[in-house]
Motif scaffolding. Structure first.
Motif, PDB file in Angstrom:
ATOM      1  N   THR A   1      -3.062   2.402  -1.007  1.00 20.20           N
ATOM      2  CA  THR A   1      -3.569   1.074  -0.397  1.00 20.20           C
ATOM      3  C   THR A   1      -2.585   0.986   0.859  1.00 20.20           C
ATOM      4  OG1 THR A   1      -1.871  -0.150  -1.882  1.00 20.20           O
ATOM      5  CG2 THR A   1      -4.170   0.312  -2.555  1.00 20.20           C
TER       6      THR A   1
ATOM      7  N   VAL B   1      -7.585  -1.580   2.680  1.00 14.89           N
ATOM      8  CA  VAL B   1      -8.127  -0.435   2.640  1.00 14.89           C
ATOM      9  C   VAL B   1      -7.382   0.525   1.172  1.00 14.89           C
ATOM     10  CG1 VAL B   1      -8.549   2.057   3.291  1.00 14.89           C
ATOM     11  CG2 VAL B   1      -8.267   0.310   4.893  1.00 14.89           C
TER      12      VAL B   1
ATOM     13  N   VAL C   1      -7.763   3.839  -1.080  1.00 12.11           N
ATOM     14  CA  VAL C   1      -8.175   5.296  -1.272  1.00 12.11           C
ATOM     15  C   VAL C   1      -7.799   5.847  -2.503  1.00 12.11           C
ATOM     16  CG1 VAL C   1      -8.109   7.593   0.093  1.00 12.11           C
ATOM     17  CG2 VAL C   1      -7.420   5.293   1.207  1.00 12.11           C
TER      18      VAL C   1
ATOM     19  N   LYS D   1     -14.556   9.171   3.047  1.00 10.40           N
ATOM     20  CA  LYS D   1     -14.277   8.480   4.255  1.00 10.40           C
ATOM     21  C   LYS D   1     -13.092   7.854   4.348  1.00 10.40           C
ATOM     22  CE  LYS D   1     -16.555   5.717   7.579  1.00 10.40           C
ATOM     23  NZ  LYS D   1     -17.843   4.781   7.894  1.00 10.40           N
ATOM     24  N   ALA D   2     -12.578   7.090   3.504  1.00  9.12           N
ATOM     25  CA  ALA D   2     -11.429   6.206   3.697  1.00  9.12           C
ATOM     26  C   ALA D   2     -10.337   7.239   3.639  1.00  9.12           C
ATOM     27  CB  ALA D   2     -11.222   5.412   2.349  1.00  9.12           C
ATOM     28  N   TYR D   3     -10.248   8.522   2.737  1.00  9.95           N
ATOM     29  CA  TYR D   3      -9.247   9.397   2.909  1.00  9.95           C
ATOM     30  C   TYR D   3      -8.970  10.085   4.389  1.00  9.95           C
ATOM     31  CZ  TYR D   3      -6.764  13.708   1.222  1.00  9.95           C
ATOM     32  OH  TYR D   3      -5.926  14.718   1.005  1.00  9.95           O
TER      33      TYR D   3
ATOM     34  N   LEU E   1     -10.271   8.727   7.051  1.00 12.07           N
ATOM     35  CA  LEU E   1      -9.771   7.779   8.220  1.00 12.07           C
ATOM     36  C   LEU E   1      -8.210   7.802   8.122  1.00 12.07           C
ATOM     37  CD1 LEU E   1     -10.256   5.491   9.767  1.00 12.07           C
ATOM     38  CD2 LEU E   1     -10.403   3.971   7.940  1.00 12.07           C
TER      39      LEU E   1
END
Length: 275
Positions: free
Chosen positions: A10, A14, A16, A119-121, A123
């Motif tokens: 976190t 965000v 992940v 995607k979050a990873y 990013l």
């Protein structure tokens, strides 16, 4: 690989989801203790010092003693701690990578994205790469609060646990307190020696010779019915350490540079002939 922990990275809002894997493994030959007289296996038992009984591992708890009283802590007590219940790897700050002292680095872990979309990873990984910063994170693992550095390794996020500041010893060597005079010629020769050894580091080029020799010794003993003299298997190759201080530093530097250059030239000649 088997995941050892699941949770979420976190930072801000965000989140992940990730799985955590040990990034390293031990390949040392496994040895155990035996009785020298008959080869019988030496085993250790958990004995209660009050009743002399062997205690099953499942019946063992941990405790704190201050010299006067003992506080028993059960598995349930540890599980109830707020930090132990947390399944978050919290980013607390992003720092310049060069500010991290390698002396602080401890165990390494790989993080795998644990969601339908990475995607979050990705990013977070690209953010670390573009800003040239390392994320400092806090999390709990195996009943310990950990501080760690979150960085990238190729396409993967890596978690490198850090020692706490008070776990790194302060050091002071009296021999280094006084002034030491180094001549410009000594520095020049020393730099030449460094240059002669210069190379790009490739860890795959290095092997654990001790473990290889230990494996050979074990295999030889098996093949020879445990009658092989180890001195027959390995020829003495290392010069004995004579100890003492090098008196003529300049001479030692010159000889080292010459030996290194000769070895490099020999290697180049052999490569040319092979080509």
């Amino acid at each position: 690989m088997r995941a050892i922990w699941k949770g979420a990275l976190t930072f801000g809002l965000v989140n992940v989801p990730v799985k955590v894997y040990s990034a390293t493994e031990d390949h040392d030959v496994s040895l155990h203790q035996v009785h020298a007289a008959d080869g019988g296996r030496i085993r250790y038992q958990r004995i209660c010092e009050l009743d002399g009984e062997v205690v099953p591992y499942a019946d063992i708890d941990r405790a704190y003693t201050d010299g006067e009283q003992t506080v028993v802590l059960t598995k349930g007590d540890f599980a109830a701690l707020p930090a132990e219940r947390s399944r978050e790897i919290e980013v607390v700050e992003f720092v310049p990578t060069e500010q991290l002292d390698p002396l602080l680095f401890d165990s390494a872990y790989y993080l795998e994205p644990d969601s339908a979309s990475p995607k979050a990873y990705v990013l977070l990984r690209q953010t670390l790469e573009q800003t040239d910063r390392t994320a400092i994170v806090r999390f709990s693992l195996r009943q310990k609060t950990r501080l760690a550095a979150l960085r990238t390794r190729g396409d993967v996020l890596v978690l490198q646990t850090l020692l706490w500041a008070d776990e790194v010893r302060e050091v002071s060597f009296p021999a280094l307190d006084g002034p030491v005079k180094i001549s410009s010629q000594e520095l020049k020769l020393s730099a030449s020696l460094v240059d002669s050894y210069a190379a790009d580091f490739d860890p795959a080029e290095f092997t654990d010779d001790y473990q290889k020799e230990l494996r050979i010794l074990i295999d030889a003993k098996i093949a020879e019915g445990d009658t092989l003299d180890p001195s027959v298997t390995f020829a003495a190759s290392a010069e004995q350490d004579k100890g003492g201080e090098v008196i003529d530093l300049m001479a030692a530097l010159r000889e080292s540079v010459e030996r290194s250059r000769a070895a490099k030239k020999k290697g180049g000649d052999e490569a040319a002939q092979a080509g």
